[in-house]
Motif scaffolding. Sequence first.
Motif, PDB file in Angstrom:
ATOM      1  N   THR A   3      40.550 -44.315 -12.855  1.00 19.78           N
ATOM      2  CA  THR A   3      40.678 -44.320 -14.355  1.00 19.78           C
ATOM      3  C   THR A   3      40.069 -43.282 -14.967  1.00 19.78           C
ATOM      4  O   THR A   3      38.605 -42.993 -14.548  1.00 19.78           O
ATOM      5  CB  THR A   3      40.548 -45.519 -15.129  1.00 19.78           C
ATOM      6  N   LEU A   4      40.494 -42.506 -15.717  1.00 19.69           N
ATOM      7  CA  LEU A   4      39.780 -41.305 -16.310  1.00 19.69           C
ATOM      8  C   LEU A   4      39.851 -41.393 -17.832  1.00 19.69           C
ATOM      9  O   LEU A   4      41.124 -41.410 -18.437  1.00 19.69           O
ATOM     10  CB  LEU A   4      40.267 -40.011 -15.791  1.00 19.69           C
ATOM     11  N   GLN A   5      38.887 -41.281 -18.589  1.00 14.27           N
ATOM     12  CA  GLN A   5      39.017 -41.274 -20.220  1.00 14.27           C
ATOM     13  C   GLN A   5      38.893 -39.675 -20.502  1.00 14.27           C
ATOM     14  O   GLN A   5      37.778 -39.105 -20.262  1.00 14.27           O
ATOM     15  CB  GLN A   5      38.131 -42.339 -20.845  1.00 14.27           C
ATOM     16  N   ILE A   6      39.698 -39.169 -21.333  1.00 12.37           N
ATOM     17  CA  ILE A   6      39.643 -37.785 -21.771  1.00 12.37           C
ATOM     18  C   ILE A   6      39.724 -37.725 -23.458  1.00 12.37           C
ATOM     19  O   ILE A   6      40.406 -38.648 -23.984  1.00 12.37           O
ATOM     20  CB  ILE A   6      40.588 -36.826 -21.236  1.00 12.37           C
ATOM     21  N   ARG A   7      39.189 -36.783 -24.099  1.00 14.22           N
ATOM     22  CA  ARG A   7      39.494 -36.368 -25.376  1.00 14.22           C
ATOM     23  C   ARG A   7      40.157 -35.139 -25.407  1.00 14.22           C
ATOM     24  O   ARG A   7      39.885 -34.290 -24.759  1.00 14.22           O
ATOM     25  CB  ARG A   7      38.118 -36.349 -25.917  1.00 14.22           C
ATOM     26  N   LEU A   8      41.001 -35.087 -26.375  1.00 16.50           N
ATOM     27  CA  LEU A   8      42.132 -33.989 -26.461  1.00 16.50           C
ATOM     28  C   LEU A   8      42.086 -33.545 -28.057  1.00 16.50           C
ATOM     29  O   LEU A   8      42.095 -34.307 -28.930  1.00 16.50           O
ATOM     30  CB  LEU A   8      43.448 -34.103 -26.112  1.00 16.50           C
ATOM     31  N   PRO A   9      42.221 -32.244 -28.318  1.00 14.61           N
ATOM     32  CA  PRO A   9      42.385 -32.074 -29.695  1.00 14.61           C
ATOM     33  C   PRO A   9      43.739 -32.621 -30.297  1.00 14.61           C
ATOM     34  O   PRO A   9      44.777 -32.818 -29.378  1.00 14.61           O
ATOM     35  CB  PRO A   9      42.305 -30.468 -29.720  1.00 14.61           C
ATOM     36  N   LYS A  10      43.670 -32.970 -31.715  1.00 14.00           N
ATOM     37  CA  LYS A  10      45.021 -33.530 -32.055  1.00 14.00           C
ATOM     38  C   LYS A  10      46.277 -32.714 -31.810  1.00 14.00           C
ATOM     39  O   LYS A  10      47.255 -33.364 -31.606  1.00 14.00           O
ATOM     40  CB  LYS A  10      44.802 -33.997 -33.533  1.00 14.00           C
ATOM     41  N   LYS A  11      46.187 -31.286 -32.054  1.00 12.55           N
ATOM     42  CA  LYS A  11      47.438 -30.725 -32.086  1.00 12.55           C
ATOM     43  C   LYS A  11      47.581 -30.620 -30.556  1.00 12.55           C
ATOM     44  O   LYS A  11      48.947 -30.797 -30.356  1.00 12.55           O
ATOM     45  CB  LYS A  11      46.972 -29.145 -32.257  1.00 12.55           C
ATOM     46  N   LEU A  12      47.074 -30.531 -29.512  1.00  7.65           N
ATOM     47  CA  LEU A  12      47.371 -30.651 -28.328  1.00  7.65           C
ATOM     48  C   LEU A  12      47.981 -32.005 -28.035  1.00  7.65           C
ATOM     49  O   LEU A  12      49.061 -32.106 -27.110  1.00  7.65           O
ATOM     50  CB  LEU A  12      46.283 -30.131 -27.293  1.00  7.65           C
ATOM     51  N   LEU A  13      47.260 -32.775 -28.387  1.00  6.41           N
ATOM     52  CA  LEU A  13      47.949 -34.069 -28.100  1.00  6.41           C
ATOM     53  C   LEU A  13      49.207 -34.313 -28.665  1.00  6.41           C
ATOM     54  O   LEU A  13      50.376 -35.001 -28.047  1.00  6.41           O
ATOM     55  CB  LEU A  13      46.875 -35.273 -28.392  1.00  6.41           C
ATOM     56  N   LYS A  14      49.389 -33.799 -29.774  1.00  2.42           N
ATOM     57  CA  LYS A  14      50.707 -33.963 -30.552  1.00  2.42           C
ATOM     58  C   LYS A  14      51.889 -33.136 -29.753  1.00  2.42           C
ATOM     59  O   LYS A  14      52.921 -33.711 -29.585  1.00  2.42           O
ATOM     60  CB  LYS A  14      50.783 -33.395 -31.810  1.00  2.42           C
ATOM     61  N   TYR A  25      58.544 -36.968 -19.560  1.00  2.00           N
ATOM     62  CA  TYR A  25      57.750 -37.910 -18.918  1.00  2.00           C
ATOM     63  C   TYR A  25      57.734 -39.159 -19.762  1.00  2.00           C
ATOM     64  O   TYR A  25      58.024 -39.240 -20.625  1.00  2.00           O
ATOM     65  CB  TYR A  25      56.192 -37.263 -19.009  1.00  2.00           C
ATOM     66  N   SER A  26      57.186 -40.088 -18.955  1.00  2.00           N
ATOM     67  CA  SER A  26      57.358 -41.610 -19.510  1.00  2.00           C
ATOM     68  C   SER A  26      56.265 -41.964 -20.260  1.00  2.00           C
ATOM     69  O   SER A  26      56.280 -42.873 -20.864  1.00  2.00           O
ATOM     70  CB  SER A  26      57.654 -42.508 -18.263  1.00  2.00           C
ATOM     71  N   SER A  27      55.033 -41.177 -20.066  1.00  2.00           N
ATOM     72  CA  SER A  27      53.890 -41.610 -20.610  1.00  2.00           C
ATOM     73  C   SER A  27      52.716 -40.700 -20.416  1.00  2.00           C
ATOM     74  O   SER A  27      53.033 -39.603 -19.802  1.00  2.00           O
ATOM     75  CB  SER A  27      53.101 -42.935 -19.985  1.00  2.00           C
ATOM     76  N   ARG A  28      51.849 -40.459 -21.292  1.00  2.00           N
ATOM     77  CA  ARG A  28      50.780 -39.516 -21.501  1.00  2.00           C
ATOM     78  C   ARG A  28      50.165 -39.716 -19.942  1.00  2.00           C
ATOM     79  O   ARG A  28      49.828 -38.500 -19.591  1.00  2.00           O
ATOM     80  CB  ARG A  28      49.647 -40.096 -22.262  1.00  2.00           C
ATOM     81  N   SER A  29      50.035 -40.491 -19.438  1.00  2.00           N
ATOM     82  CA  SER A  29      49.190 -40.842 -18.005  1.00  2.00           C
ATOM     83  C   SER A  29      50.271 -39.895 -17.091  1.00  2.00           C
ATOM     84  O   SER A  29      49.633 -39.168 -16.190  1.00  2.00           O
ATOM     85  CB  SER A  29      49.081 -42.235 -17.498  1.00  2.00           C
ATOM     86  N   ASP A  30      51.380 -40.391 -17.067  1.00  2.00           N
ATOM     87  CA  ASP A  30      52.348 -39.354 -16.416  1.00  2.00           C
ATOM     88  C   ASP A  30      52.295 -37.658 -16.303  1.00  2.00           C
ATOM     89  O   ASP A  30      52.154 -37.072 -15.263  1.00  2.00           O
ATOM     90  CB  ASP A  30      53.675 -39.893 -15.905  1.00  2.00           C
ATOM     91  N   PHE A  31      52.149 -37.636 -17.451  1.00  2.00           N
ATOM     92  CA  PHE A  31      52.232 -36.078 -17.930  1.00  2.00           C
ATOM     93  C   PHE A  31      50.829 -35.567 -17.457  1.00  2.00           C
ATOM     94  O   PHE A  31      50.920 -34.467 -16.715  1.00  2.00           O
ATOM     95  CB  PHE A  31      52.325 -35.789 -19.572  1.00  2.00           C
TER      96      PHE A  31
END
Length: 92
Positions: A3-14, A25-31
Amino acid sequence: MQTLQIRLPKKLLKQVDEIIHKGFYSSRSDFLKEATRKYVLDFNFAGSLPYIVGPYSKEELETLKSDPKDNLFLSRSKIKDINKELKNIKVD
Protein backbone atom coordinates in the motif's frame (compact mmCIF):
# COMPACT_ATOMS: atom_id res chain seq x y z
CA MET A 1 0.86 -6.10 -2.88
CA GLN A 2 2.08 -3.03 -0.96
CA THR A 3 0.00 0.00 0.00
CA LEU A 4 1.24 3.47 -0.87
CA GLN A 5 -0.19 6.75 0.33
CA ILE A 6 0.40 9.73 -1.95
CA ARG A 7 -0.64 13.36 -2.10
CA LEU A 8 -1.63 15.01 -5.38
CA PRO A 9 -2.57 18.58 -6.20
CA LYS A 10 -6.36 19.03 -6.39
CA LYS A 11 -6.25 19.96 -10.08
CA LEU A 12 -4.30 16.82 -11.01
CA LEU A 13 -6.56 14.59 -8.91
CA LYS A 14 -9.61 16.13 -10.59
CA GLN A 15 -8.13 15.24 -14.00
CA VAL A 16 -7.51 11.66 -12.82
CA ASP A 17 -11.09 11.42 -11.54
CA GLU A 18 -12.43 12.68 -14.90
CA ILE A 19 -10.53 9.91 -16.72
CA ILE A 20 -11.95 7.34 -14.29
CA HIS A 21 -15.46 8.80 -14.68
CA LYS A 22 -15.16 8.35 -18.48
CA GLY A 23 -14.67 4.64 -17.85
CA PHE A 24 -11.03 4.21 -18.82
CA TYR A 25 -10.14 2.92 -15.33
CA SER A 26 -12.25 1.48 -12.54
CA SER A 27 -10.50 3.28 -9.67
CA ARG A 28 -7.76 5.71 -8.72
CA SER A 29 -5.66 2.74 -7.68
CA ASP A 30 -5.97 1.10 -11.12
CA PHE A 31 -5.16 4.38 -12.83
CA LEU A 32 -2.06 4.99 -10.69
CA LYS A 33 -0.80 1.41 -11.13
CA GLU A 34 -1.06 1.72 -14.91
CA ALA A 35 0.49 5.21 -14.96
CA THR A 36 3.40 3.99 -12.84
CA ARG A 37 3.84 0.90 -15.02
CA LYS A 38 3.96 3.07 -18.17
CA TYR A 39 6.39 5.51 -16.60
CA VAL A 40 8.75 2.71 -15.56
CA LEU A 41 8.65 1.28 -19.11
CA ASP A 42 9.42 4.71 -20.60
CA PHE A 43 12.20 5.24 -18.08
CA ASN A 44 13.78 1.89 -18.93
CA PHE A 45 13.85 2.87 -22.60
CA ALA A 46 15.12 6.42 -22.07
CA GLY A 47 16.05 8.01 -25.32
CA SER A 48 13.29 6.32 -27.27
CA LEU A 49 10.08 7.97 -28.33
CA PRO A 50 7.13 7.15 -26.08
CA TYR A 51 4.74 7.07 -29.02
CA ILE A 52 5.46 5.47 -32.38
CA VAL A 53 3.69 6.71 -35.50
CA GLY A 54 3.32 4.30 -38.44
CA PRO A 55 2.46 2.61 -40.68
CA TYR A 56 5.23 0.04 -40.38
CA SER A 57 5.84 -3.41 -41.78
CA LYS A 58 5.72 -6.44 -39.47
CA GLU A 59 9.54 -6.57 -39.42
CA GLU A 60 9.81 -2.87 -38.58
CA LEU A 61 7.33 -3.27 -35.72
CA GLU A 62 9.36 -6.13 -34.27
CA THR A 63 12.48 -3.96 -34.40
CA LEU A 64 10.63 -1.09 -32.68
CA LYS A 65 9.37 -3.41 -29.92
CA SER A 66 12.85 -4.71 -29.14
CA ASP A 67 15.35 -3.03 -26.86
CA PRO A 68 16.50 0.16 -28.63
CA LYS A 69 20.03 -0.25 -27.28
CA ASP A 70 20.34 -3.35 -29.47
CA ASN A 71 19.14 -1.65 -32.64
CA LEU A 72 20.09 2.00 -32.47
CA PHE A 73 23.49 3.10 -33.64
CA LEU A 74 24.26 6.49 -35.10
CA SER A 75 27.65 7.64 -36.27
CA ARG A 76 29.02 10.95 -35.01
CA SER A 77 28.51 12.51 -38.42
CA LYS A 78 24.86 11.41 -38.48
CA ILE A 79 24.31 12.86 -35.01
CA LYS A 80 25.88 16.15 -36.14
CA ASP A 81 23.59 16.19 -39.19
CA ILE A 82 20.53 15.60 -37.02
CA ASN A 83 21.60 18.38 -34.64
CA LYS A 84 21.94 20.78 -37.57
CA GLU A 85 18.47 19.87 -38.80
CA LEU A 86 17.01 20.34 -35.32
CA LYS A 87 18.59 23.79 -34.99
CA ASN A 88 16.97 24.83 -38.28
CA ILE A 89 13.45 23.98 -37.10
CA LYS A 90 11.44 27.12 -36.48
CA VAL A 91 8.68 27.02 -33.88
CA ASP A 92 5.94 29.60 -34.17
